[in-house]
Every structure is written in C-alpha cells, then in structure tokens.
Design a protein around this motif. Structure first.
Motif, PDB file in Angstrom:
ATOM      1  N   ILE A  70      40.822  30.304  54.772  1.00  0.00           N
ATOM      2  CA  ILE A  70      40.453  30.570  53.384  1.00  0.00           C
ATOM      3  C   ILE A  70      41.690  31.121  52.688  1.00  0.00           C
ATOM      4  CG2 ILE A  70      38.015  30.998  53.896  1.00  0.00           C
ATOM      5  CD1 ILE A  70      38.652  34.011  53.573  1.00  0.00           C
ATOM      6  N   TYR A  71      41.601  31.293  51.372  1.00  0.00           N
ATOM      7  CA  TYR A  71      42.773  31.711  50.614  1.00  0.00           C
ATOM      8  C   TYR A  71      42.415  32.902  49.730  1.00  0.00           C
ATOM      9  CZ  TYR A  71      44.326  27.235  52.317  1.00  0.00           C
ATOM     10  OH  TYR A  71      44.647  26.197  53.146  1.00  0.00           O
ATOM     11  N   ALA A  72      43.189  33.988  49.867  1.00  0.00           N
ATOM     12  CA  ALA A  72      42.873  35.226  49.162  1.00  0.00           C
ATOM     13  C   ALA A  72      44.135  36.055  48.996  1.00  0.00           C
ATOM     14  CB  ALA A  72      41.821  36.018  49.930  1.00  0.00           C
ATOM     15  N   ASP A  73      44.042  37.095  48.179  1.00  0.00           N
ATOM     16  CA  ASP A  73      45.115  38.078  48.051  1.00  0.00           C
ATOM     17  C   ASP A  73      44.510  39.376  47.538  1.00  0.00           C
ATOM     18  OD1 ASP A  73      47.636  39.108  48.271  1.00  0.00           O
ATOM     19  OD2 ASP A  73      48.414  38.220  46.426  1.00  0.00           O
ATOM     20  N   LEU A  74      45.172  40.477  47.838  1.00  0.00           N
ATOM     21  CA  LEU A  74      44.691  41.808  47.459  1.00  0.00           C
ATOM     22  C   LEU A  74      45.724  42.487  46.582  1.00  0.00           C
ATOM     23  CD1 LEU A  74      42.403  43.986  48.026  1.00  0.00           C
ATOM     24  CD2 LEU A  74      44.018  44.941  49.689  1.00  0.00           C
ATOM     25  N   ALA A  75      45.259  43.109  45.500  1.00  0.00           N
ATOM     26  CA  ALA A  75      46.127  43.919  44.644  1.00  0.00           C
ATOM     27  C   ALA A  75      45.614  45.350  44.634  1.00  0.00           C
ATOM     28  CB  ALA A  75      46.148  43.370  43.222  1.00  0.00           C
ATOM     29  N   ILE A  76      46.519  46.301  44.747  1.00  0.00           N
ATOM     30  CA  ILE A  76      46.165  47.721  44.655  1.00  0.00           C
ATOM     31  C   ILE A  76      46.528  48.160  43.244  1.00  0.00           C
ATOM     32  CG2 ILE A  76      46.573  50.017  45.608  1.00  0.00           C
ATOM     33  CD1 ILE A  76      47.377  48.541  48.228  1.00  0.00           C
ATOM     34  N   THR A  77      45.533  48.302  42.397  1.00  0.00           N
ATOM     35  CA  THR A  77      45.767  48.558  40.978  1.00  0.00           C
ATOM     36  C   THR A  77      45.878  50.039  40.644  1.00  0.00           C
ATOM     37  OG1 THR A  77      43.378  48.425  40.586  1.00  0.00           O
ATOM     38  CG2 THR A  77      44.663  46.414  40.267  1.00  0.00           C
ATOM     39  N   MET A  78      45.293  50.895  41.476  1.00  0.00           N
ATOM     40  CA  MET A  78      45.404  52.343  41.268  1.00  0.00           C
ATOM     41  C   MET A  78      45.638  53.017  42.632  1.00  0.00           C
ATOM     42  SD  MET A  78      42.516  53.175  38.348  1.00  0.00           S
ATOM     43  CE  MET A  78      41.116  52.720  39.384  1.00  0.00           C
ATOM     44  N   PRO A  79      46.867  53.027  43.129  1.00  0.00           N
ATOM     45  CA  PRO A  79      47.120  53.526  44.484  1.00  0.00           C
ATOM     46  C   PRO A  79      46.729  54.980  44.700  1.00  0.00           C
ATOM     47  CG  PRO A  79      49.181  53.091  43.293  1.00  0.00           C
ATOM     48  CD  PRO A  79      48.088  52.497  42.496  1.00  0.00           C
TER      49      PRO A  79
END
Length: 405
Positions: A383-392
């Motif tokens: 599958i295809y995905a990505d993660l962003a940390i918007t407020m670390p």
C-alpha cells in the motif's frame, strides 16, 4: 489551562473564518510584498490576533484551510476538502470503474494465488512490475476496513486521501501560536505569530504479507469474502502502524530514504526516559502529559503495547487493592497496538499528526515451501502512505532507559 486553550481555539476558528475571504485569491507565495497587518486598534483590542506574513500566507490559502493544523479537529473541518471528514467513507474519495464494487476480493485472490480465475475478476485485474493491481472499487474498501484496527487510522488522526501520491500541508514550527495570555479591557492584545512551514506528504511503499488457506480461497459463500477482507485489513493495519511508528534504518543507523519517517524517531517531539529497572506507571504517564501541556497543547490520546496495558491494569497498592487510574489518564482515548515495542508509550494530541493514504493495493503470490505443506497461499502486498508530524511538541514518547529502539 484547558479553558484558556478552548478560548484560544475558538478565537483561532473565528480568525480563520475572517481570513477566508481575504485569502481566497492567495494561491501562492508570489505575493507583492508582505501582508498588511490590522490597522485598527479596535481589531487589536478585540483579542489576540494572528500576524500573517508573506512567508506563511500561502499555507492559509484556499488549498490549506484547516484549523486542525493549529490544534482543532481536522477531520471535522467543514470548509476543508483535503482531509477525510468524520464519518466520511475513505472509499468515497476515489473513482472506480462501473461494476468494480461488485467484484469479489476472494475471487481476485484465488486467481492471483492459484491461477484459477472467475470471468469478471480476470477481466478487471491488471498488473505492474511488482504484482497484480486490485481494482479501486475493491482496494479502497479493503484499506477502509483497517480503519478500526490501526493506531493511525482509529484515533482521530486527520487522514488525507491522496489520489496522485503527493500533497502539501502546513506544519507548526513552534508552539508560540497557542501561547495563552490575558489583557485588560480595551488594551491592545498580544500578537501571535503563525510560525508555519510546508511539509510534503509523498506516498511511500508499505509492504506486508498475509497467509490464507486454499480451502478459504475456493469457498464461495459470503462468509469467506468477509473473512478474507478482514484478514487483509488487519495485516494492512499492522504494516501501516509499524511503518509510521519506527523509521526503517540502514545498517549504519541512518534513515532509509524511501521509508516513512516514524513518529517515534522524530527529533522534535518531547521524550521522557524511565529508569531501566522501573515499571512504567501512572506517574510516568502524568509526567509525559505535563511535558505536552507545558508546550500549551492538550493530550487527547495514548497508545501502548499489550504488555504495558496489562501492567497498568494490574497495579496494586500496599494492601493489595487495584490502583484507581488518575482522572487525566482516564480522560484519554486509548489504543493498544503490539506494533509498539514493550515499554514504548506514546501520548499525543490527535491533530499533531496527519496521515496521507492512497487507495492502491498491489498483491502478489509469495513462493514458499511451507505453503505446500499446509495447503496455504501467502500473499505479499503493498500500500502507499506517508506520515506528517504537524505539531511535534504536542507529542511525547515514554520509554525505558534500555529500550532497544
């Protein structure tokens, strides 16, 4: 602090609505000079106000209207079309060819695994260099089935359905935006700089595998279809959790370029180390919550391994009575996933993360002698995905000193 943050959140929503009209035409950073600041003292005296600069105005334009990136609930944003709304089906975001919704996932797997095809499924299947591409009308619903099985799909983390595998969202660089303050009536409010930067969600491949009995593949009643979809959904959830928690590394310890940057390995999140001989207890969790609240964020969720869950549940006082969990812990949404290592706990605000997810599911038969012995077929999938940390700073990891990760 809770009341102050709620007041600030409401104020941010009000300011966002006021900015919507002004930013309708702002679609890039190529503006002529900096944005004008409010000139009326009445505006400044109405409360704290946000300074929008040339460097960050493009993050607040019509493509990125999502107060969730500032601490609100992205999945409930009525104006935003980028994020999956609460109770909105993931599969509804993707177009499928007429008739795909009626295809059998079991029949597709049977054809891929054994070469015995049913007519409709054989016509619908296509291949790439790696494996067989499951039609969108089926794949999106199988992935959707993982939503109640995954840490990252079942804890109110904003989901970004990606059609082309690349999208940009805003990330809060510092916690200055939610710094609470007070002022006298008619006094000029404190200016709050929106310190944002763009972050790209770029689809990365997440691999997993799933072993199915051949009897089930050839079983045509509806229960087989349900079992196979559930089995694959669970495997997808586990693969996704592991990929988003821990960054895959090269032998020299550097992150692999093609891998998702896991939240656990992010250098900007808060951390709390517990003694090597200690058991992680409620006090440690409360200390972790305090670290996040010190950055003026609210903690909404906690995730842990099943062993840590058991240890917390079995804690007793000196007379042998079970310890009552503190109120701050009880108020959290709790997720148990064994993709988290033992003695690795994660506490966070659910809007501190954003998950980009495509509907693609590619499957191929994996060769192995064990399948011959057991009359099973093992499938590899991608599958295809990505993660962003918007407020670390709205995240804290708790771990033992001798943790292997």
């Amino acid at each position: 602090i809770g009341e102050e943050l709620e007041m600030i959140s409401n104020r941010l929503m009000e300011l966002k609505n006021n900015l919507d009209g002004a930013l309708n035409g702002a679609t890039s950073k190529e503006d002529d000079g900096p944005e004008e600041e409010p000139t009326s003292d009445d505006v400044k005296r109405s409360g704290n106000w946000i300074k929008v600069t040339k460097d960050n105005s493009h993050l607040l334009d019509k493509n990125f209207r999502n107060i969730g990136s500032f601490g609100g609930n992205a999945s409930n944003s009525g104006n935003d079309k980028m994020y999956l709304r609460k109770n909105e089906a993931f599969s509804s975001r993707f177009k499928s060819v007429s008739g795909e919704d009626n295809l059998s996932f079991r029949a597709l797997l049977k054809g891929i695994g054994t070469g015995v095809w049913e007519q409709n499924e054989k016509r619908a299947i296509s291949t790439d260099n790696w494996g067989s591409i499951i039609p969108t009308g089926v794949s999106a619903k199988v992935i959707e089935g993982a939503f109640n099985k995954s840490l990252f799909l079942d804890s109110d983390i904003p989901i970004v359905p990606m059609e082309n595998g690349n999208i940009t969202i805003p990330r809060v660089k510092t916690s200055s935006l939610v710094k609470p303050s007070q002022k006298e009536e008619y006094a000029i409010g404190q200016e709050l700089d929106v310190d944002l930067e763009p972050v790209n969600l770029t689809a990365k491949t997440v691999y997993g595998y799933c072993t199915i009995s051949n009897e089930l593949l050839f079983k045509s009643d509806p229960s087989a279809e349900t079992i196979l979809r559930e089995t694959f959904s669970k495997a997808i959830a586990e693969a996704l959790d592991r990929a988003c928690l821990y960054t895959e590394k090269e032998t020299n310890g550097t992150p692999k370029a093609y891998a998702i940057k896991g939240v656990w390995n992010d250098q900007d999140i808060n951390s709390l180390e517990v003694g090597a001989t200690d058991t992680i207890d409620y006090d440690d969790i409360l200390d972790g919550i305090a670290k996040v609240e010190a950055q003026n964020y609210l903690v909404t969720n906690i995730a842990m391994n099943s062993e840590n869950k058991k240890e917390l549940a079995k804690m007793k006082n000196t007379v042998g009575d079970y310890i009552k969990a503190p109120q701050d812990y009880e108020a959290l949404n709790k997720t148990m996933t064994n993709q988290l290592e033992k003695d690795n706990l994660l506490i966070y605000n659910s809007n501190a993360l954003a998950l980009g997810l495509m509907s693609n599911l590619i499957v191929k038969k994996a060769e192995g002698t064990e399948d011959l012995k057991r009359n099973t077929t093992t499938f590899s999938f991608a599958i295809y995905a990505d993660l962003a940390i918007t407020m670390p700073k709205a995240i804290c990891k708790i771990y033992k000193a001798l943790s292997s990760v």
